[in-house]
Design a protein around this motif. Sequence first.
Motif, mmCIF file in Angstrom:
data_model
loop_
_atom_site.group_PDB
_atom_site.id
_atom_site.type_symbol
_atom_site.label_atom_id
_atom_site.label_comp_id
_atom_site.label_asym_id
_atom_site.label_seq_id
_atom_site.Cartn_x
_atom_site.Cartn_y
_atom_site.Cartn_z
ATOM 1 N N TYR A 119 20.520 110.737 24.480
ATOM 2 C CA TYR A 119 21.049 111.458 23.320
ATOM 3 C C TYR A 119 20.932 110.566 22.081
ATOM 4 O O TYR A 119 21.004 109.345 22.201
ATOM 5 C CB TYR A 119 22.525 111.805 23.533
ATOM 6 C CG TYR A 119 22.826 112.674 24.715
ATOM 7 C CD1 TYR A 119 21.980 113.714 25.090
ATOM 8 C CD2 TYR A 119 23.986 112.459 25.481
ATOM 9 C CE1 TYR A 119 22.277 114.508 26.187
ATOM 10 C CE2 TYR A 119 24.287 113.260 26.565
ATOM 11 C CZ TYR A 119 23.427 114.275 26.919
ATOM 12 O OH TYR A 119 23.729 115.067 27.999
ATOM 13 N N PRO A 120 20.723 111.147 20.884
ATOM 14 C CA PRO A 120 20.797 112.581 20.591
ATOM 15 C C PRO A 120 19.456 113.278 20.762
ATOM 16 O O PRO A 120 18.406 112.680 20.567
ATOM 17 C CB PRO A 120 21.220 112.595 19.117
ATOM 18 C CG PRO A 120 20.592 111.367 18.555
ATOM 19 C CD PRO A 120 20.651 110.338 19.655
ATOM 20 N N THR A 121 19.534 114.554 21.129
ATOM 21 C CA THR A 121 18.349 115.389 21.162
ATOM 22 C C THR A 121 18.170 116.026 19.781
ATOM 23 O O THR A 121 19.015 115.863 18.895
ATOM 24 C CB THR A 121 18.488 116.487 22.223
ATOM 25 O OG1 THR A 121 19.618 117.316 21.900
ATOM 26 C CG2 THR A 121 18.705 115.870 23.604
ATOM 27 N N ALA A 122 17.096 116.752 19.605
ATOM 28 C CA ALA A 122 16.824 117.362 18.298
ATOM 29 C C ALA A 122 17.781 118.502 17.980
ATOM 30 O O ALA A 122 18.145 118.720 16.825
ATOM 31 C CB ALA A 122 15.384 117.867 18.256
ATOM 32 N N THR A 123 18.213 119.228 19.010
ATOM 33 C CA THR A 123 19.050 120.409 18.787
ATOM 34 C C THR A 123 20.529 120.162 19.015
ATOM 35 O O THR A 123 21.363 120.932 18.554
ATOM 36 C CB THR A 123 18.601 121.555 19.702
ATOM 37 O OG1 THR A 123 18.646 121.114 21.074
ATOM 38 C CG2 THR A 123 17.179 121.980 19.374
ATOM 39 N N GLY A 124 20.866 119.100 19.733
ATOM 40 C CA GLY A 124 22.266 118.855 20.048
ATOM 41 C C GLY A 124 22.738 119.781 21.159
ATOM 42 O O GLY A 124 22.041 120.681 21.592
ATOM 43 N N SER A 125 23.941 119.554 21.642
ATOM 44 C CA SER A 125 24.540 120.388 22.684
ATOM 45 C C SER A 125 26.041 120.194 22.641
ATOM 46 O O SER A 125 26.552 119.319 21.936
ATOM 47 C CB SER A 125 24.001 120.000 24.065
ATOM 48 O OG SER A 125 24.436 118.691 24.417
ATOM 49 N N VAL A 126 26.759 121.011 23.395
ATOM 50 C CA VAL A 126 28.210 120.884 23.436
ATOM 51 C C VAL A 126 28.616 119.509 23.972
ATOM 52 O O VAL A 126 29.511 118.849 23.436
ATOM 53 C CB VAL A 126 28.828 122.002 24.312
ATOM 54 C CG1 VAL A 126 30.328 121.775 24.477
ATOM 55 C CG2 VAL A 126 28.571 123.368 23.692
#
Length: 214
Positions: A119-126
Amino acid sequence: MLSIIGLCFEGIDPEAYFAYYFEQSGPTHRRLRLYYSDSAELTGYCLLTFDDSHKAFCVIGASAGFLPQFRGKNNTFSFSILEVTKAYLRRPWRTLLYADTMLSPAMFRAMAKNIATVYPTATGSVVESQLYVALNPAGLVSEVNGLPCLKVVGRKTRYSALEVAQFKTSNKPEIAHYCALNPDFDKGVALLTVIPITLGQLLSTAWKQIKYSR
């Protein structure tokens, strides 16, 4: 060691940096590997810190530096993954989070291309949002994913203007991802890179290494 730190980072006092990362007291366990040339010259180091002061998790941090002519020629990954795996096996019930304020696109790539989930990814997540709020509540928010994954650290890696330009135009996926999330890495802004250390992560990473080695 101080000379290497001074050559690697701008905006810091090497002695203060050394005292903070290598000598700070408290519930922190350290593992250090030193790298030498064939002529026994100290060329770099990789330090891992295990901060157990948090109730909900143990935070693993890192600091690494090499003489300019030896950058990219040393494998800090094998040392890091070995020590992290040992820490997990000693206490598999304890939540482990590798969380490093990365100032270097190259270092981010070294981790991201070898680790299954970073992390972080491009879109994020909960899940990512919860982790970053817990680890970096006062952090800067990336315009790309909306996560507080950036942190002003007041220092930067000693890269030339040419090297910075090469990073920002790189077509390597991991470096392009880093630069998109953190375009001001050359101005003292770090990307807080988080890697959950779980059994699934370790197994998936091992499988990724096997596939790459074929």
